[in-house]
Design an enzyme around this catalytic site. Structure first.
Site, PDB file in Angstrom:
ATOM      1  N   CYS A 193       6.810  18.065  12.864  1.00 54.29           N
ATOM      2  CA  CYS A 193       8.123  17.824  12.356  1.00 54.29           C
ATOM      3  C   CYS A 193       8.716  18.930  11.933  1.00 54.29           C
ATOM      4  O   CYS A 193       8.306  19.898  11.339  1.00 54.29           O
ATOM      5  CB  CYS A 193       8.028  16.371  11.994  1.00 54.29           C
ATOM      6  SG  CYS A 193       7.610  16.581  10.075  1.00 54.29           S
ATOM      7  N   HIS A 220       4.932  16.479   0.476  1.00 53.89           N
ATOM      8  CA  HIS A 220       5.034  15.058   0.196  1.00 53.89           C
ATOM      9  C   HIS A 220       5.750  14.653  -0.982  1.00 53.89           C
ATOM     10  O   HIS A 220       5.767  13.675  -1.410  1.00 53.89           O
ATOM     11  CB  HIS A 220       3.636  14.554   0.127  1.00 53.89           C
ATOM     12  CG  HIS A 220       2.724  14.952   1.191  1.00 53.89           C
ATOM     13  ND1 HIS A 220       1.778  15.917   1.314  1.00 53.89           N
ATOM     14  CD2 HIS A 220       2.652  14.400   2.467  1.00 53.89           C
ATOM     15  CE1 HIS A 220       1.305  15.999   2.564  1.00 53.89           C
ATOM     16  NE2 HIS A 220       1.805  15.067   3.253  1.00 53.89           N
ATOM     17  N   CYS A 248       9.757  17.641   1.696  1.00 54.77           N
ATOM     18  CA  CYS A 248      10.780  17.529   2.881  1.00 54.77           C
ATOM     19  C   CYS A 248      11.831  16.608   2.572  1.00 54.77           C
ATOM     20  O   CYS A 248      11.827  15.960   1.614  1.00 54.77           O
ATOM     21  CB  CYS A 248       9.707  16.489   3.947  1.00 54.77           C
ATOM     22  SG  CYS A 248      10.761  16.024   5.274  1.00 54.77           S
ATOM     23  N   HIS A 277      -1.505   7.714  -2.171  1.00 58.98           N
ATOM     24  CA  HIS A 277      -0.643   8.675  -1.420  1.00 58.98           C
ATOM     25  C   HIS A 277       0.219   9.582  -2.359  1.00 58.98           C
ATOM     26  O   HIS A 277       1.088   8.863  -3.114  1.00 58.98           O
ATOM     27  CB  HIS A 277       0.125   7.982  -0.080  1.00 58.98           C
ATOM     28  CG  HIS A 277       0.691   9.033   0.813  1.00 58.98           C
ATOM     29  ND1 HIS A 277       1.411   9.908   0.643  1.00 58.98           N
ATOM     30  CD2 HIS A 277       0.168   9.217   2.086  1.00 58.98           C
ATOM     31  CE1 HIS A 277       1.765  10.483   1.914  1.00 58.98           C
ATOM     32  NE2 HIS A 277       0.887  10.062   2.751  1.00 58.98           N
ATOM     33  N   GLU A 337       3.004  11.114  -1.571  1.00 62.18           N
ATOM     34  CA  GLU A 337       4.521  10.786  -1.479  1.00 62.18           C
ATOM     35  C   GLU A 337       4.767   9.592  -2.264  1.00 62.18           C
ATOM     36  O   GLU A 337       5.809   9.490  -2.937  1.00 62.18           O
ATOM     37  CB  GLU A 337       4.858  10.282   0.090  1.00 62.18           C
ATOM     38  CG  GLU A 337       6.250  10.227   0.256  1.00 62.18           C
ATOM     39  CD  GLU A 337       6.672   9.982   1.569  1.00 62.18           C
ATOM     40  OE1 GLU A 337       7.767   9.028   1.758  1.00 62.18           O
ATOM     41  OE2 GLU A 337       6.019  10.379   2.606  1.00 62.18           O
ATOM     42  N   CYS A 356      10.928   8.331   8.421  1.00 61.74           N
ATOM     43  CA  CYS A 356      11.571   9.639   8.875  1.00 61.74           C
ATOM     44  C   CYS A 356      11.504   9.602  10.387  1.00 61.74           C
ATOM     45  O   CYS A 356      10.994   8.752  11.161  1.00 61.74           O
ATOM     46  CB  CYS A 356      10.790  10.856   8.540  1.00 61.74           C
ATOM     47  SG  CYS A 356       9.472  11.414   9.495  1.00 61.74           S
ATOM     48  N   ASN A 361       0.455   9.115   9.158  1.00 59.68           N
ATOM     49  CA  ASN A 361       1.365   8.957  10.487  1.00 59.68           C
ATOM     50  C   ASN A 361       0.255   8.896  11.584  1.00 59.68           C
ATOM     51  O   ASN A 361       0.586   8.283  12.426  1.00 59.68           O
ATOM     52  CB  ASN A 361       2.483  10.060  10.561  1.00 59.68           C
ATOM     53  CG  ASN A 361       2.040  11.290  10.830  1.00 59.68           C
ATOM     54  OD1 ASN A 361       1.972  11.781  12.088  1.00 59.68           O
ATOM     55  ND2 ASN A 361       2.010  12.147   9.566  1.00 59.68           N
TER      56      ASN A 361
END
Length: 333
Positions: free
Chosen positions: A29, A91, A113, A141, A143, A211, A241
């Site tokens: 991405c 992240h 991101c 995680h 993020e 996202c 993901n």
């Protein structure tokens, strides 16, 4: 893996019925591409070593490749020599990590991101308005840790609908939700629905947190799964993901689905009695790894893959401002 149209092929009955469906879009991405290119250009500009806090993206092959070029991946900033260059992963990180970097006089390049940065902005805004924030995501995680660090006194983690009964808030009329950007869309909406049942005045984020790339890849898997005897998802085990894509494939009707880091992890027994194989990859996976899977299938009598297009992606993110500035000063912009 093209077929020579000038040479008629005689296929066995089994081969004639076989098909390979390839999800489009898949793989990198815009945020992942930006993060990987950031490390590559930082190495070219500053020279090795360039330190990276955590994995730049969740793919072991990408990390290994960057290590061969001179990147050094660390878990915490205490492992980075004072004054060195460090890149923050896609992240995102908390304000506390930024503070630690400044304290150690590190040269930082923030490759977070932009879609994760948007969630950070939303967390700060909700906290400034004194909302309790329910962050839907997975404990541990990176993020989630980065977003939670933006407003630790206001955010509590909700991993699934099962957690909703235990939520404690100060004012049921002032509750908002945010989410990790790489979750399953359907699972997230299920959790939001459970939260809203308890807190009818629940405030939504101003825009969808999951996202575009995650949503597009899940949509693509839904397109190629109902007819599939087997869905192969290329992606690393720590890629949220990628793991979600396996679940989405099964929910969409695939008879079986497996995640592999690369072709070496495919078990040939998975192909027993299989006519239709569908293939996709997570948002941090280089296309070369997918090509390896397709070559494996071709060697075993499966035809060239037919791409199934469900969305078009054209978004490009600019490099981090710190890196753009230094590239311009060096005449390499």
């Amino acid at each position: 893996m093209s077929t020579d149209l000038g040479t008629p092929q005689i296929l066995s009955p089994d081969e004639a019925e076989r098909a390979v469906l390839l999800a489009a879009p898949r793989g990198y991405c815009a945020g992942v591409d930006r993060a990987v290119v950031t490390v590559e250009k930082a190495l070219d500009l500053y020279g090795a070593p360039v330190y990276v806090r955590k994995q730049i993206v969740h793919n072991k092959h990408v990390v290994a490749d960057l290590e061969t070029r001179g990147a050094i991946f660390v878990e915490e900033l205490t492992e980075v020599p004072a004054g060195a260059t460090v890149v923050f992963s896609a992240h995102g990180v908390s304000p506390e990590v930024h503070r630690q970097a400044e304290e150690r006089e590190l040269k930082t390049i923030d490759a977070t991101c932009p879609l994760v940065t948007k969630v950070h902005h939303e967390a700060r805004r909700f906290a400034a308005d004194d909302y309790d924030i329910l962050l839907i995501g997975h404990e541990g995680h990176e993020e989630v840790e980065g977003t939670a660090g933006e407003a630790p006194g206001h955010i509590q983690l909700v991993q699934s609908p099962a957690d909703v009964a235990d939520i404690v808030v100060r004012d049921p009329a002032r509750v908002a939700w945010l989410s990790q950007t790489t979750l399953s869309v359907d699972e997230t909406l299920e959790t939001v629905a459970a939260i809203r049942e308890r807190f009818p005045l629940l405030l939504d984020p101003p825009s969808d947190d999951i996202c575009y790339a995650t949503q597009n890849r899940q949509l693509a898997v839904k397109e190629i799964s109902p007819a599939a005897d087997l869905v192969i998802v290329v992606g690393s085990a720590n890629s949220s993901n990628s793991v979600r894509l396996v679940e989405v494939a099964l929910e969409a009707g695939a008879a079986a689905s497996y995640r592999v880091d690369d072709v070496s992890e495919i078990d040939e027994a998975w192909l027993d009695g299989v006519s239709t194989v569908s293939v996709t990859s997570g948002a941090s996976v280089p296309e070369s790894l997918v090509e390896g899977v397709l070559a494996f299938l071709a060697e075993r009598g499966y035809p060239d893959a037919r791409a199934v297009h469900s969305a078009e992606e054209s978004l490009i993110f600019s490099l981090p401002k710190e890196l753009r500035r230094d590239l311009k000063a060096a005449g390499k912009a």
